[in-house]
Design a protein around this motif. Structure first.
Motif, PDB file in Angstrom:
ATOM      1  N   PRO A 139       3.939  -6.941  -1.943  1.00 45.60           N
ATOM      2  CA  PRO A 139       3.146  -6.416  -1.293  1.00 45.60           C
ATOM      3  C   PRO A 139       1.734  -6.073  -1.561  1.00 45.60           C
ATOM      4  CG  PRO A 139       4.666  -4.562  -2.517  1.00 45.60           C
ATOM      5  CD  PRO A 139       5.066  -6.048  -2.678  1.00 45.60           C
ATOM      6  N   ILE A 140       0.864  -6.038  -0.867  1.00 43.72           N
ATOM      7  CA  ILE A 140      -0.542  -5.913  -1.321  1.00 43.72           C
ATOM      8  C   ILE A 140      -1.423  -5.277   0.001  1.00 43.72           C
ATOM      9  CG2 ILE A 140      -1.216  -8.196   0.089  1.00 43.72           C
ATOM     10  CD1 ILE A 140      -2.950  -8.836  -2.739  1.00 43.72           C
ATOM     11  N   VAL A 141      -2.620  -4.541  -0.445  1.00 42.86           N
ATOM     12  CA  VAL A 141      -3.269  -3.993   0.584  1.00 42.86           C
ATOM     13  C   VAL A 141      -4.549  -4.482   0.963  1.00 42.86           C
ATOM     14  CG1 VAL A 141      -4.261  -1.545   0.741  1.00 42.86           C
ATOM     15  CG2 VAL A 141      -2.097  -1.878  -0.703  1.00 42.86           C
ATOM     16  N   VAL A 153      -7.030  -0.058   7.285  1.00 43.38           N
ATOM     17  CA  VAL A 153      -6.339  -0.249   6.120  1.00 43.38           C
ATOM     18  C   VAL A 153      -5.124  -0.792   6.270  1.00 43.38           C
ATOM     19  CG1 VAL A 153      -5.111   0.855   4.060  1.00 43.38           C
ATOM     20  CG2 VAL A 153      -7.314   1.667   4.596  1.00 43.38           C
ATOM     21  N   VAL A 154      -4.348  -1.948   5.882  1.00 40.14           N
ATOM     22  CA  VAL A 154      -3.261  -2.675   6.008  1.00 40.14           C
ATOM     23  C   VAL A 154      -2.330  -2.799   4.807  1.00 40.14           C
ATOM     24  CG1 VAL A 154      -2.093  -4.799   6.833  1.00 40.14           C
ATOM     25  CG2 VAL A 154      -4.018  -3.899   8.103  1.00 40.14           C
ATOM     26  N   ALA A 164      -2.406 -12.042   8.153  1.00 40.18           N
ATOM     27  CA  ALA A 164      -2.672 -11.807   9.548  1.00 40.18           C
ATOM     28  C   ALA A 164      -4.023 -10.769   9.356  1.00 40.18           C
ATOM     29  CB  ALA A 164      -1.775 -11.088  10.151  1.00 40.18           C
ATOM     30  N   ALA A 165      -3.835  -9.908   8.293  1.00 44.92           N
ATOM     31  CA  ALA A 165      -4.860  -8.852   8.248  1.00 44.92           C
ATOM     32  C   ALA A 165      -6.343  -9.378   8.035  1.00 44.92           C
ATOM     33  CB  ALA A 165      -4.473  -7.804   7.247  1.00 44.92           C
ATOM     34  N   ALA A 180     -16.632  -6.902   8.077  1.00 42.99           N
ATOM     35  CA  ALA A 180     -17.302  -7.903   7.553  1.00 42.99           C
ATOM     36  C   ALA A 180     -17.015  -8.390   6.015  1.00 42.99           C
ATOM     37  CB  ALA A 180     -18.871  -8.138   7.716  1.00 42.99           C
ATOM     38  N   ARG A 181     -16.556  -7.525   5.297  1.00 45.28           N
ATOM     39  CA  ARG A 181     -16.104  -7.351   3.928  1.00 45.28           C
ATOM     40  C   ARG A 181     -14.913  -6.916   3.838  1.00 45.28           C
ATOM     41  NH1 ARG A 181     -20.376  -6.019  -0.641  1.00 45.28           N
ATOM     42  NH2 ARG A 181     -20.335  -3.935   0.574  1.00 45.28           N
ATOM     43  N   VAL A 182     -13.992  -7.249   3.025  1.00 46.15           N
ATOM     44  CA  VAL A 182     -12.495  -6.798   2.746  1.00 46.15           C
ATOM     45  C   VAL A 182     -12.494  -6.598   1.285  1.00 46.15           C
ATOM     46  CG1 VAL A 182     -11.687  -7.589   5.001  1.00 46.15           C
ATOM     47  CG2 VAL A 182     -11.333  -8.823   2.677  1.00 46.15           C
ATOM     48  N   VAL A 183     -11.772  -5.517   0.966  1.00 43.11           N
ATOM     49  CA  VAL A 183     -11.222  -5.159  -0.415  1.00 43.11           C
ATOM     50  C   VAL A 183      -9.566  -5.683  -0.189  1.00 43.11           C
ATOM     51  CG1 VAL A 183     -10.732  -3.312  -2.091  1.00 43.11           C
ATOM     52  CG2 VAL A 183     -12.977  -3.580  -0.928  1.00 43.11           C
ATOM     53  N   VAL A 184      -9.357  -6.517  -1.285  1.00 48.85           N
ATOM     54  CA  VAL A 184      -8.043  -6.536  -1.264  1.00 48.85           C
ATOM     55  C   VAL A 184      -7.754  -5.953  -2.801  1.00 48.85           C
ATOM     56  CG1 VAL A 184      -6.088  -8.444  -1.508  1.00 48.85           C
ATOM     57  CG2 VAL A 184      -8.193  -8.690  -0.043  1.00 48.85           C
ATOM     58  N   GLU A 185      -6.485  -5.258  -2.645  1.00 48.55           N
ATOM     59  CA  GLU A 185      -6.332  -4.299  -3.878  1.00 48.55           C
ATOM     60  C   GLU A 185      -4.720  -4.430  -4.142  1.00 48.55           C
ATOM     61  OE1 GLU A 185      -8.209  -0.738  -3.232  1.00 48.55           O
ATOM     62  OE2 GLU A 185      -6.179   0.283  -2.847  1.00 48.55           O
TER      63      GLU A 185
END
Length: 424
Positions: A139-141, A153-154, A164-165, A180-185
């Motif tokens: 899993p990842i956010v 938040v997905v 898909a997110a 337009a920007r995403v944080v992957v955490e």
């Protein structure tokens, strides 16, 4: 005394409701308010949203102080506008509100000041984000960088959902500028809790602890929402953990903002994840009270909120000691048909009972036209029950929920389940 509450949701109804209980209050204005604030004779809706027009209204009506509820006007700089005109207002400036309005800003701030949080990377390029996810696994956010009204938040449990997110936010631009920007955490496992404090730039006043329920359906199934219910206090926050959160997260955040030249004033909400070992880490910051956490918290507050707010805008929160109802308060959100993706508006609401010492119904997405109350948003109502245990508070809340009707109403039947599992 006159006070203005800015906003239209359940949080603002609860704040205005509590402020209006003070003997010192002449009127509480709510801008723009909702159907519930329209029904309360102690409150008065004001059909204004523009910060400059609101400042003009405050001066004209001799409003003593303003409390800003939601994130959008804070991010837009309403506090800056009011302060430039010498008006007393409680909330963070637009610069300080970046802790919520930009996930990337918040993560970089936490990294810089040693505040415990999940590892992360920020992307504006979809291909780079996809490649990073393939390396990290699930899993990842995935979080939209900007404000997305609780929909940014997905929590992806598999790679397909994660990809898909990324496509939804970066390639398809479904969240506009916010995505337009995403944080992957990194995915953090454990139990969530909401830790909300008031800050006057220097002094910190913790409010009662609470726990939100983000998923739409029972057993934490379905999509993430803005919150389907909450209760206070949260048993997972023991006195020892409370002290640790203050020491490791809240105090370093307030001191860090001051060191960065952006003193923080207003409500500060730390969304926490507490792992099996009892270690707290910061999922996110909100620069406001939570919704629906505000509703049970206000239902438990016994101290005059007007006095607290005066200390907050005057920089003397260290002089305040809060008194709380010893009972548990539990709030159940009733949401519109189609929420969260496509909430339906216009359904007629009936059956809301009068407030009692054991139960009160706060309005969020409601409109009053004549004497007809209708649903006007995603989360429509929050019914709060109070009782000597979580189970008793839950029973009081659902007894009221079962009396209220509007077509397509969605609500969970298991609000408070973690606390009940822990304590019975």
């Amino acid at each position: 005394m006159k006070i203005l509450v800015v906003g239209s949701g359940g949080r603002e109804h609860a704040l205005a409701w509590k402020l209006a209980q003070s003997e010192r209050i002449q009127i509480v204005y709510v801008a723009p308010g909702n159907g519930g604030t329209a029904l309360d004779p102690r409150l008065r809706n004001v059909a204004l949203t523009d910060p400059k027009e609101l400042a003009e209204f405050v001066r004209r009506e001799h409003v003593a102080l303003t409390v800003v509820g939601p994130e959008a006007p804070l991010a837009a700089g309403i506090v800056n506008v009011f302060r430039e005109q010498g008006l007393k207002v409680f909330g963070p400036t637009a610069e300080a509100a970046q802790l919520e309005s930009s996930k990337d800003y918040a993560k970089a701030f936490m990294q810089r000041h040693g505040i415990p949080t999940a590892a992360y990377q920020t992307f504006s390029d979809a291909a780079a984000a996809h490649a990073y996810i393939d390396v990290q696994g699930a899993p990842i956010v995935i979080k939209a960088d900007g404000l997305a009204a609780g929909k940014g938040v997905v929590v992806a449990m598999d790679l397909a959902e994660a990809h898909a997110a990324i496509d939804m936010m970066l390639s398809d631009n479904r969240l506009g500028d916010a995505g337009a920007r995403v944080v992957v955490e990194q995915f953090l496992d454990g139990e969530e809790a909401s830790f909300i404090v008031m800050v006057d730039g220097k002094n910190i006043l913790p409010l009662a602890t609470s726990q939100d329920h983000k998923r739409l359906q029972d057993h934490d199934a379905g999509p993430n929402t803005g919150g389907m219910g909450a209760y206070s206090p949260a048993p997972i926050i023991t006195p020892e953990l409370h002290a640790r959160v203050m020491r490791e997260i809240i105090i370093p955040t307030v001191q860090g903002m001051a060191r960065d030249g952006i003193p923080y004033t207003g409500f500060l909400y730390a969304g926490l994840m507490i792992d099996a070992a009892g270690t707290p880490r910061t999922l996110e910051f909100n620069c406001r009270m939570g919704d629906p956490e505000t509703q049970p918290i206000m239902a438990r507050l016994k101290t005059d909120l007007v006095t607290v707010m005066e200390h907050a805008v005057n920089g003397t929160l260290d002089a305040v000691k809060l008194e709380w109802d010893r009972r548990t308060a539990l709030g159940v959100v009733m949401a519109a048909a189609g929420y969260p993706d496509a909430p339906r508006k216009g359904d007629v609401i009936t059956g809301i009972p009068e407030e009692t010492p054991e139960a009160v119904t706060f309005h969020a997405g409601t409109t009053l036209t004549g004497n007809i109350l209708t649903a006007n948003g995603g989360r429509v109502l929050c019914v709060v029950g109070l009782g000597d245990s979580v189970k008793m508070a839950q029973k009081q809340a659902y007894a009221v929920v079962d009396r209220i009707h509007f077509d397509g109403a969605q609500f969970r039947r298991d609000i408070g389940w973690r606390a009940i599992r822990r304590h019975g």
